[in-house]
Every structure is written in C-alpha cells, then in structure tokens.
Design a protein around this motif. Structure first.
Motif, PDB file in Angstrom:
ATOM      1  N   LEU A  61      10.257 -13.229  -8.003  1.00 55.95           N
ATOM      2  CA  LEU A  61       9.915 -11.905  -8.537  1.00 55.95           C
ATOM      3  C   LEU A  61       8.531 -11.965  -9.155  1.00 55.95           C
ATOM      4  CD1 LEU A  61      10.786  -8.987  -9.439  1.00 55.95           C
ATOM      5  CD2 LEU A  61      11.647 -10.049 -11.535  1.00 55.95           C
ATOM      6  N   THR A  62       7.719 -10.919  -8.914  1.00 59.09           N
ATOM      7  CA  THR A  62       6.405 -10.843  -9.546  1.00 59.09           C
ATOM      8  C   THR A  62       6.136  -9.418 -10.016  1.00 59.09           C
ATOM      9  OG1 THR A  62       4.965 -10.192  -7.692  1.00 59.09           O
ATOM     10  CG2 THR A  62       5.650 -12.510  -7.790  1.00 59.09           C
ATOM     11  N   SER A  63       5.017  -9.263 -10.702  1.00 48.88           N
ATOM     12  CA  SER A  63       4.668  -7.964 -11.277  1.00 48.88           C
ATOM     13  C   SER A  63       4.367  -6.907 -10.224  1.00 48.88           C
ATOM     14  CB  SER A  63       3.464  -8.117 -12.214  1.00 48.88           C
ATOM     15  OG  SER A  63       3.774  -8.947 -13.307  1.00 48.88           O
ATOM     16  N   GLU A  64       4.114  -7.293  -8.982  1.00 46.02           N
ATOM     17  CA  GLU A  64       3.835  -6.289  -7.964  1.00 46.02           C
ATOM     18  C   GLU A  64       5.073  -5.894  -7.156  1.00 46.02           C
ATOM     19  OE1 GLU A  64       0.993  -7.522  -5.046  1.00 46.02           O
ATOM     20  OE2 GLU A  64       2.072  -9.341  -4.496  1.00 46.02           O
ATOM     21  N   ASP A  65       6.234  -6.453  -7.489  1.00 48.45           N
ATOM     22  CA  ASP A  65       7.461  -6.143  -6.753  1.00 48.45           C
ATOM     23  C   ASP A  65       8.157  -4.906  -7.315  1.00 48.45           C
ATOM     24  OD1 ASP A  65       7.231  -8.338  -5.040  1.00 48.45           O
ATOM     25  OD2 ASP A  65       8.192  -9.669  -6.490  1.00 48.45           O
ATOM     26  N   GLN A  66       8.902  -4.246  -6.447  1.00 47.11           N
ATOM     27  CA  GLN A  66       9.719  -3.096  -6.825  1.00 47.11           C
ATOM     28  C   GLN A  66      11.170  -3.443  -6.543  1.00 47.11           C
ATOM     29  OE1 GLN A  66       9.542   0.711  -4.489  1.00 47.11           O
ATOM     30  NE2 GLN A  66       8.737   1.532  -6.403  1.00 47.11           N
TER      31      GLN A  66
END
Length: 482
Positions: A61-66
């Motif tokens: 998971l990263t900050s650009e995932d939805q």
C-alpha cells in the motif's frame, strides 16, 4: 472483550488468532487464505543485498493507491509505527501512525491480506498536531490484557508523551485522545510494554525520549511499572548507569557491560521531568529512538534493545554518539527497578568496527534470535562507509554478526518519478507479523519517501491543514529469519 475478534495463539508483539470454523473439510486445521503479494500500483523501491537474494518484497500500500471500500481514504504523509490484528472473520486490522499528519489510521485487509479500506481513528485535532511516531500493541497473549495501542507524541505540537488508543474505537471519536500522564511528558519516540512473563503480576513499559539537545545528550530511557493492566497508577523511573567511570554515553565502549539501575522520578511535566532526571543522574543519550524486547523465555523478555540515532554537533563530541548506537539493557531477574547491566552492542562511531556503516539507526524490531535495525539518515556522509541510502540491518543476538539486508533504491525511484535521490528516505515501522498471518518469517516495513510529493498525500480526515505532502509506502518482507 470486544466481540469483533477472538484469540488463540501467541504472536510476536501482535495479536494472532485462529478460527475453529475455517476447516477445509480434510482436517481440523484452519484454512489460511493469506497470499503474500503486491497490491499497490507503486513499484518495489527496496534493493536486497546478494546475501538476502532469496527474500521476497511486496509493495502492499502507498499514498497513491485507492482502496476499494473507501476510495477517499489517503495513506498519509510519513507513515510510522504500526500493529497488526487478525479478526474473528479472518480479515486483518492494521493500526498505523501517520507521523507528519499527526494522526493514527486504521486499515482493513481482507482474508487474503489485500488492503480494502481505511479510516482515521485519531486526528490532528486530538493530538494537538503532535507527531505520532513509533507505536506498539498491548495484547492479552503477550501482556495479559488488551488489545490496546501505544504511540509516542514527539514533535510539532504540545502533546508530548504517551497516547493510548483502543484499536477498535469509533471514528466518531477521532478528535478525542487519551494520554497516559503517569508515563511522563517525554519527547516520545515510542512506548513499549514488555511481556507479562518478565515480571509476573506487573506491567512494565519502556519510553524512549528523542530529546535533541546540541550540548548535553538528553534523551533518557524511561520506565513505567504498575500492577498488571494498570497503565495509570504505577511509578515512573529513569535508567542510571552506576559505574563511576561513566559520565556520558560515549564513556561506554562497544561490547562492555556496565552496571545500571532505575531511579524513581516524581515529575511528569516535560521540562521538570528532564531536570529531575538529570539531577538524579539518569543517563542522557543523543536522541534515544525506538525500543523493543527479545522474544522467547522470560529471561529473554528481560533483554531490552534500543536505538540512539545520534546528533553530529561539536559540543557533543565525546559525550553523545554522532552516527548512532544500539544498546542492550539486561534487567534484574527479580525486580524491574533493581541492578542490571547496559551494553553498547553496536557503535556507529567506531569507524573500524562492525557497525562502521551506521548512519542514524532509528527503529528496531526484535525477535527471539535477531534484531532488525532501520535507518533514518541525518545527512552525515562523512566517510565512504556511511555514504549510502537508508538501510535495514540484521543483527544476530546469539553471534553478534551484523549484515545489511537491503537499502532504499532511490536512484531507480528518481528515474521512475518517485522523488529525488538527494532526499534520503527513512525505513521505519517494521513489525513481525509471522504468527498473525500464519506465514513464517514475514514482516511489514514502511518507507517515508522524502521528496516524493503530491498535494493529495494527506487525508483531510486526518489533518485538515497539513503542510506535509510526502508519500509513504508499506511493504511485506517474506523470508527473513526470526
């Protein structure tokens, strides 16, 4: 006890559960649907050393995932300490500090270990915009009560100290925090309760003080002792080295043990506590960071390890570490406040030693046989050995061997548009999840990707007025020895 979860077997600092109804029909063992794999659109930006080439890394998971169930949730800026829980329905709950957004997130993963939803259970209003740094779980299996989550309020706002959070609290209470005032107002990196077998009938919590004084090393190791399950009515102590030859931490030589004890402290307010600790001879370290305890036997549980990240300032020379150290505290077997020893097991200031490449060790996780040490480089590229990106090290508690597991791959990251190679990332938040997910030798680890910026990397439900826009990445590491 919350009916949302149930307990079965002991985890390593985490909750671990088994359902009696998940039989596949062929035997009495529960079915494990966990599949370790990447779920993020972001690439893996960690580079293994050849010796650990059989280890697998997945970007979870990263900050650009939805996330499917909560498309507006943002995995925010500078994720840090974490704890993992397996629920009764075989899903998982990850509690994760979001340091630069002064908040705590709760992330739901399905039975296959895919992140599907997220929300904030503590926000910047609740913390008075105080960074939530490292964190740790208290569990019935390891501690005899819980589940509860401890996190360190360190920098930014006015709420220095130890936060206590119910992992299953309603999001409607995200603007309300509970602080454990009896544990003192340190510049808290982390608060960690050791196992219940170490001192039966007692709850012992260690607190790391990331005090960054430029003249006198002032980061202290605090200890709270109460009756089992009591986090508010006990007493507070600080570690004092009683060897007459030791006035500063740099008087302690790598590999040599020194006598120590814990002295009781009466003050809890930040400045008064620091003054009392110094007056009573509590040892000051140059930014005492993360803490953990050794798993296994009760004797093991009384071994405490912590990182001192260091501070390169002229007035600290000969007093506090510049490049970072790792210490072991061996506690008295009968009384947590009694006489024991402290040993510098790894010294980054010893430029010909085995830790000569240390560049600001910050976070640590300890299993029965290893300590995994994570770096947050402070920019001291003074030697060739220290000129590298943030590393993860494996320290063998039995042999003393130190190895580099991996390093942040920032050159590749820059080429792919994930920030600049000139802004050193931090490796942090590593936890052992092997027992929880039912997969041997499995860990979570986080990178704070400084320089990877986007205005959308903060969730307004965490911090409505954040000034930080740097992203975070959450990884699975499979195949590291425990």
């Amino acid at each position: 006890m919350n009916n949302y979860y149930k307990f079965a077997c002991v985890g390593l600092g985490l909750l671990s559960f088994m359902s009696c109804n998940d039989d596949d029909g062929s035997n009495n063992e529960p079915k494990n649907e966990v599949v370790l794999q990447s779920h993020s659109q972001s690439p893996v930006l960690l580079k293994l050393t050849p010796e650990f080439s059989d280890v697998n890394i997945y970007n979870l998971l990263t900050s650009e995932d939805q996330l499917a169930n909560t498309p507006n949730f943002v995995y925010g800026s500078m994720a840090d300490g974490a704890g993992l829980i397996k629920n009764a329905d075989d899903t998982f709950t990850l509690i994760n500090n979001i340091e630069a957004d002064y908040s705590i997130a709760r992330i739901t993963l399905d039975e296959t270990f895919k992140p599907v939803g997220g929300e904030y259970i503590l926000n910047a209003q609740a913390t008075a915009s105080t960074a939530q740094c490292s964190g740790s779980l208290i569990t019935p299996e390891e501690h005899g009560f819980g589940p509860l989550y401890l996190s360190g309020g360190e920098w930014g706002g006015s709420s220095n100290g130890v936060f206590l959070t119910d992992p299953f609290k309603s999001t409607g209470g995200a603007s309300t925090a509970q602080m454990l005032t009896a544990m003192g107002q340190w510049s808290t990196e982390n608060a960690v309760a050791i196992g219940k077998d170490a001192y039966p009938g007692k709850t012992v919590v260690f607190i790391g003080d990331d005090h960054s004084d430029n003249t006198v090393p002032s980061g202290q190791l605090g200890m709270y002792v109460g009756n089992q399950g009591d986090l508010e009515g006990g007493s507070l102590y600080g570690l004092k080295v009683t060897d007459s030859n030791v006035n500063f931490e740099m008087d302690m030589v790598e590999g040599q043990s020194y006598a120590m004890e814990f002295v009781e402290l009466e003050e809890t307010q930040l400045d008064l506590l620091d003054a009392e600790a110094k007056n009573k001879g509590v040892m000051g370290f140059s930014r005492l960071e993360d803490i953990d305890w050794r798993r296994g036997s009760a004797d093991n549980n009384r071994e405490i390890y912590f990182c001192v990240t260091g501070r390169s300032k002229p007035d600290l020379e000969g007093k506090g570490t510049f490049y970072g150290r790792v210490y072991k505290v061996t506690m008295n077997p009968n009384d947590p406040t009694g006489a024991g020893t402290i040993t510098c097991v790894l010294d980054g200031d010893k430029l010909s030693g085995k830790a000569k490449s240390f560049h600001s060790p910050d976070n640590i996780v300890v299993t029965e046989n290893y300590a995994y040490i994570q770096e947050d480089p402070n920019g001291y590229y003074d030697t060739a050995d220290k000129t590298h990106y943030a590393r993860l090290y494996q320290y063998n508690l039995n042999t003393g061997a130190l190895k580099v597991v991996l390093e942040c791959d920032q050159e590749t990251a820059e080429g792919l548009g994930y920030g600049s190679a000139s802004s050193a990332w931090e490796i942090t938040g590593m936890i052992d999840i092997s027992e929880t997910v039912g997969k041997d030798d499995t860990f979570l680890v986080i990178t704070q990707n400084h320089g990877w910026e986007n205005d959308g990397f903060t969730d307004s439900m965490a911090n409505a007025s954040s000034t930080s826009n740097e992203g975070s990445m959450l990884y699975i590491i499979e195949g590291l020895d425990r």
